[in-house]
Motif scaffolding. Sequence first.
Motif, mmCIF file in Angstrom:
data_model
loop_
_atom_site.group_PDB
_atom_site.id
_atom_site.type_symbol
_atom_site.label_atom_id
_atom_site.label_comp_id
_atom_site.label_asym_id
_atom_site.label_seq_id
_atom_site.Cartn_x
_atom_site.Cartn_y
_atom_site.Cartn_z
ATOM 1 N N LEU A 577 1.229 -1.234 0.003
ATOM 2 C CA LEU A 577 -0.133 -0.379 -0.648
ATOM 3 C C LEU A 577 0.861 1.170 0.144
ATOM 4 C CD1 LEU A 577 -3.001 1.145 0.241
ATOM 5 C CD2 LEU A 577 -2.278 0.856 2.291
ATOM 6 N N GLU A 583 -5.591 3.246 4.522
ATOM 7 C CA GLU A 583 -6.606 1.991 4.504
ATOM 8 C C GLU A 583 -7.481 2.651 5.017
ATOM 9 O OE1 GLU A 583 -6.164 -2.341 5.864
ATOM 10 O OE2 GLU A 583 -5.183 -0.821 6.641
ATOM 11 N N LYS A 599 -6.450 -4.043 3.771
ATOM 12 C CA LYS A 599 -4.911 -5.201 3.521
ATOM 13 C C LYS A 599 -5.593 -6.821 4.488
ATOM 14 C CE LYS A 599 -1.566 -2.015 4.508
ATOM 15 N NZ LYS A 599 -0.618 -1.337 5.522
ATOM 16 N N VAL A 604 -2.993 -6.664 -0.635
ATOM 17 C CA VAL A 604 -3.784 -5.173 -0.476
ATOM 18 C C VAL A 604 -4.889 -5.292 -1.227
ATOM 19 C CG1 VAL A 604 -4.104 -2.400 -0.637
ATOM 20 C CG2 VAL A 604 -2.008 -3.852 0.263
#
Length: 656
Positions: A577, A583, A599, A604
């Motif tokens: 990532l 995220e 994740k 990812v």
Amino acid sequence: MIDTKNHKPQILAPAGGKASFLAALAAGADVIYCGLKSFSARMAAENFAPGELRALTELAHKKGVKVFVALNTLVRPGEIPQVRQLVHILGREVGADALIVQDLSVVELAKQAGFKGELHLSTLGAVTFSKALGLISSALGVSRVVLPREFHIDEIKQMAQSCPPGMSLEVFVHGALCYGVSGRCYWSSYMGGKSGLRGRCVQPCRRTYTQGRSEGRWFSCLDFSVDVLTKTLLPLPQITAWKIEGRKKGPHYVYYTTTAYKMLRDHGNDPKIKKDAMGYLEQALGRKTTHYNFLPQRPYPPSGQEEQTGSGLLAGRVKSDGGRPALSPRMGLIKGDLLRIGYEDKPGHSLLRVPAAVPARGRLVLKVRGAVPAAGTPVFLIDRMEDALETMIGDLAAELTDAPCRETTSAAPDRAARQRRPASRSPEEMTVYRSLPRGRQAHSVGFWLSLEGARGAARLNAQQWLWLPPVVWQEDADRWQALVNRMVKQGARRFVLNAPWQISLFERTRNLDLWAGPFCNQANGVSIQVLAGMGFSGVIVSPELGKEDYAVIPGQSPVPLGVVVSGSLPLCVARTLPGPVREKKLFSSPRKENAWAEKHSGLVWLYPDWMVDLRPRQKILEQYGYALFIHLHHSPPPGVKIRQRPGMWNWDVGLP
């Protein structure tokens, strides 16, 4: 047979057109790999007609150079006869030494056509753990596997140690990186039917994205370059080939990169030669480079994040010259140099051929069409042809003979065209969850297995489906093996595998219901027949297909078929990532296409904020003969709303 005493890996040079092919010969490549004008995973390259390739292959063979042909796209059901004929021509007329394939139908068609060369499994096949190698060798007869670019050296060594007799491995040492794992990216297809698995990727990952107040080309990758670290590959005799990516590049790039890696292979311990080789790579006019994951103790992000990641060498910036845009180049330019002004997604972008030589710090008025580039816009040198290289290419071209291919057809029967009655099975619907739901469900239940802990796994029963991820990395393979063994011991009997090679994780398959999942990218009856021979009891077809393909495949399949009819399918799965991307927070493209990252088990996942929805066509699909209908349930992160927009994907537009 691998020669462990005199090990010298082949240098594989890319050729997207005639000039690049001859440049590879001039540089002394051991192998040249290229593609035809159809079924090539680089359809934007010039590519070759069979007759042109035959003449070039004859010349290469005279020079002791092999030619590999990439027939490495997804094959639609109606294309089987055309592919069979091309395989026949490549073997009997062109004399190709190997085929590089993604779709398993090409393996079977090569056998039917009596192809005498080798069969190599492309990196698009996503062979990501060592136990798969024995299966691929024994079940398919493939003699070489191209390893993923995401591997680090320890994983490469483990793959080499597990390589069965008669098989070899190939690694990329230089060239473009994709953010998504090869063969596991649908980003371009999601945005309008231009599938990377069909060689038509429009590279949406290279766009500028925003998240909150931040902006960057976070998913646009630098070029991969092993460069001086190739010395760590030399002790591995199973690594028989070093591959340079670049079939869309010009002859200058091909010549410089091929020459550099030959120097590093043959004289990499000589400091002066090593320095010269690095100089060649700097002048190859590619992107800035990264070692990426190659050294596990010192991983680098693949993307440039805040940096530009366009190819080419910075030649200078646009200045105003009496109101006209001009360039005072940092280095001398020669006639015919190709310049890129700005970036493709920015105003003022254009390409320009240099009309005459310009000295360093000289003056070149930029005669452009359309929008005038603003002062300060960067200008990059992206291709050139020096006199010496042009002479070498011209001398080699003079040796070519006219060698047209005869029109030929394969005598083998068109097995895929026979209409089969799919195995009898009552229609079933399955909803797939990240964690097992409580209470009774309207559909059969599927559950993504996870290395982080199988939440709710204690409540499993033999009727529930366990889904393996799109990628099992080599460094995690033992843990996945143990998890699969534990689930079978607990009574699990129904599994969906998202790479064909994951069947090798099962110590036995008897009394198990093993299906190939949507990430296996199955799109024709011949490849499904191959999977049936490997032990699969059913196949969930590729989600990228259009309605015409969906209609045909059931009549070609020897096993029951499934289809994803609704839910959250990812744009792609990746190994890393980018640092600036948070995220589970939406990021947006310039076209307001939104997605978020999550994740799971070493991957990812990038999810768009709208769902695939073929439920209005489910009755039609049932009439076609599909027996299993998949709903991928995935709860969006807090604060993310799923937009209501058409989710037909390629149903109407088809897959060109």
